[in-house]
Design a protein around this motif. Structure first.
Motif, PDB file in Angstrom:
ATOM      1  N   CYS A  37       0.872  -1.183   0.000  1.00  7.59           N
ATOM      2  CA  CYS A  37       0.000   0.000   0.000  1.00  7.59           C
ATOM      3  C   CYS A  37       0.902   1.223   0.000  1.00  7.59           C
ATOM      4  N   ILE A  94      -1.918   3.446  -4.249  1.00  7.58           N
ATOM      5  CA  ILE A  94      -1.526   2.136  -4.767  1.00  7.58           C
ATOM      6  C   ILE A  94      -1.888   1.064  -3.755  1.00  7.58           C
ATOM      7  N   ARG A  96      -1.567  -3.182  -3.979  1.00  6.01           N
ATOM      8  CA  ARG A  96      -1.249  -4.375  -4.750  1.00  6.01           C
ATOM      9  C   ARG A  96      -1.147  -5.576  -3.814  1.00  6.01           C
ATOM     10  N   TYR A 100      -1.630  -8.220  -8.086  1.00  6.21           N
ATOM     11  CA  TYR A 100      -2.882  -7.641  -8.563  1.00  6.21           C
ATOM     12  C   TYR A 100      -2.954  -6.160  -8.183  1.00  6.21           C
ATOM     13  N   ASP A 101      -3.315  -5.307  -9.141  1.00  4.79           N
ATOM     14  CA  ASP A 101      -3.545  -3.891  -8.892  1.00  4.79           C
ATOM     15  C   ASP A 101      -5.013  -3.712  -8.528  1.00  4.79           C
ATOM     16  N   LEU A 103      -6.678  -1.113  -7.669  1.00  6.23           N
ATOM     17  CA  LEU A 103      -7.321   0.139  -8.072  1.00  6.23           C
ATOM     18  C   LEU A 103      -7.920   0.031  -9.470  1.00  6.23           C
ATOM     19  N   THR A 104      -7.289  -0.746 -10.354  1.00  8.34           N
ATOM     20  CA  THR A 104      -7.709  -0.802 -11.757  1.00  8.34           C
ATOM     21  C   THR A 104      -8.333  -2.139 -12.153  1.00  8.34           C
TER      22      THR A 104
END
Length: 325
Positions: A37, A94, A96, A100-101, A103-104
Motif C-alpha cells: 500500500c 496504490i 497491490r 494484482y492492482d 485500483l484498476t
C-alpha cells in the motif's frame, strides 16, 4: 523501546512459514512486497458529506508473513482490510496484493481474485459458514465453485479440518459446534482454494481467551504449514504479541510498528527482542505515540533539534512564555 522475553516456539514457526512461502513463490528472492500500500486513500461520500477513512496509508507485507493490524475503532483498519480483500475499491493511491492492482482491476478479475488469491475470515461466526451445510461441505463449497469436485475436494476438505484441529466436526452443522470450532472451520474454508493471502477481521472478537488462543493457533498453523501470508485485524493484545510484526493505524495512516526478533543473550540462550518504532512516510511525516504526547503535554507545534545520530523533540513553548488563551 526494547523489551526482551524468553523465546517461545514463535521463532521456529516464523522460519517454517518463510520456508514454505519461499517454496510457494519459487525462491526466496520473491519474499518481498507480497502486499503493498502506497499513499492509499479511501473517501466515503454520504448525503454530500465526505469522510476520509484512509489518508495516505503506507504498508508493505512480506510473502509468508503473519502480521497483526491494531488500532482504535474508526482508525481505518477495517477499511484497509476490505480494500485488500477485494471487497471495496480505493479512491486513490496504490494497493497491490500478489501482483494484482486493486485500483484498476475489472469486475471479472476481482471475482477471480477473491475466489483464488485471497481468503477472508469474518468476526461474526455466522457470516463464515452456511448453516445448512456440514463443516466438510462448507470447506468443499469454495472448491466446487472453482470447478474442483469429487474425491480430491473431499480429501482436501478433511486435511484442512484436521490441520486446524476440528477434524471431529466434519459431519456437524454450525449449530452443533462451539464458537471456536466454527471459527477454526472458517479458517479452513478461507484456505480451501489454496490462496496466497488470508485476511481475518477480528476473528477472536466474540470468543473467550482460551478459545481465542485456539483460533489464533489455527491461523499460525496455516501460516507455518502452508506458507500463506496472514493479515489479522485485532483488538486482542494476546494475539498482537504473538506475531513478528504488529502495525498500528491511527487516523487513516500507519502510525507505529512493533517488531519481534530472536537473538542470543549473554547466557547463550535465544531471546525474543521486542522493539517499537514510529513509522516515517515518504514526505518525512510521523505520528508521535499518544502516550508521549500526553506525558509532555505536546500541543500544536514542537521544536526539533538535529543531533549527529538522532533528532530531539521538545514542547513548542519550552523555555518561552506561553500565551494565555
Amino acid at each position: 523501546m526494547t523489551v526482551v522475553h524468553t523465546v517461545p516456539d514463535l521463532v521456529a514457526l516464523q522460519q517454517r512459514a518463510a520456508d514454505r512461502a519461499a517454496a510457494r513463490a519459487g525462491g526466496a528472492d520473491r519474499l518481498r512486497g507480497h502486499i503493498v500500500c502506497d499513499g492509499l486513500v479511501r473517501i466515503f461520500k454520504t448525503d454530500g458529506v465526505e469522510v476520509v477513512a484512509l489518508q495516505g496509508l503506507d504498508l508493505v507485507v512480506d510473502r509468508g508473513e503473519l502480521l497483526a493490524i491494531v488500532g482504535a475503532s474508526g482508525s481505518g483498519k477495517s477499511t484497509m482490510l476490505n480494500i485488500l480483500s477485494g471487497l471495496d475499491v480505493p479512491t486513490a493511491g496504490i494497493a497491490r496484493v500478489a501482483g494484482y492492482d486493486l485500483l484498476t482491476m475489472s469486475a471479472k478479475k476481482r471475482l477471480r481474485y477473491r475466489r483464488h488469491t485471497v481468503g477472508f475470515v469474518w468476526q461474526q461466526t455466522t457470516r463464515n459458514l452456511l448453516s445448512y451445510l456440514t463443516a466438510a461441505e462448507n470447506v468443499a463449497l469454495p472448491m466446487r465453485l472453482a470447478g474442483r469436485r469429487g474425491r480430491a475436494a473431499r480429501r482436501r476438505s478433511a486435511e484442512l479440518l484436521d490441520l486446524v484441529g476440528v477434524g471431529h466436526c466434519a459431519d456437524r452443522r454450525p449449530a452443533a459446534m462451539s464458537g471456536g470450532e466454527q471459527q477454526r472451520c472458517a479458517v479452513a474454508v478461507a484456505v480451501a482454494n489454496d490462496p496466497e493471502v488470508l485476511f481475518a477481521d477480528e476473528p477472536t472478537g466474540e470468543l473467550d481467551e482460551n478459545t481465542a488462543a485456539e483460533v489464533f493457533a489455527a491461523l499460525r498453523t496455516i501460516n507455518a504449514e502452508l506458507g500463506v501470508t496472514v493479515v489479522v485485524v485485532t483488538h486482542d493484545q494476546a494475539v498482537a504479541t504473538q506475531v513478528r510484526r504488529t502495525v498500528a493505524i491511527r487516523d487513516g495512516r500507519t502510525a507505529s510498528e512493533v517488531r519481534r526478533s530472536a537473538r542470543l543473550g549473554a547466557d547463550g540462550v535465544e531471546e525474543l527482542v521486542t522493539e517499537e518504532y514510529a513509522v516515517l512516510d515518504r514526505t518525512g511525516r510521523m505520528q508521535l505515540p499518544a502516550a508521549f504526547v500526553d506525558a509532555l503535554a505536546l500541543r500544536d507545534r514542537v521544536r526539533l533539534t538535529l543531533e549527529p545520530d538522532h533528532v530531539q523533540v521538545f514542547p513548542g513553548f519550552a523555555g518561552e512564555r506561553k500565551e494565555e488563551p
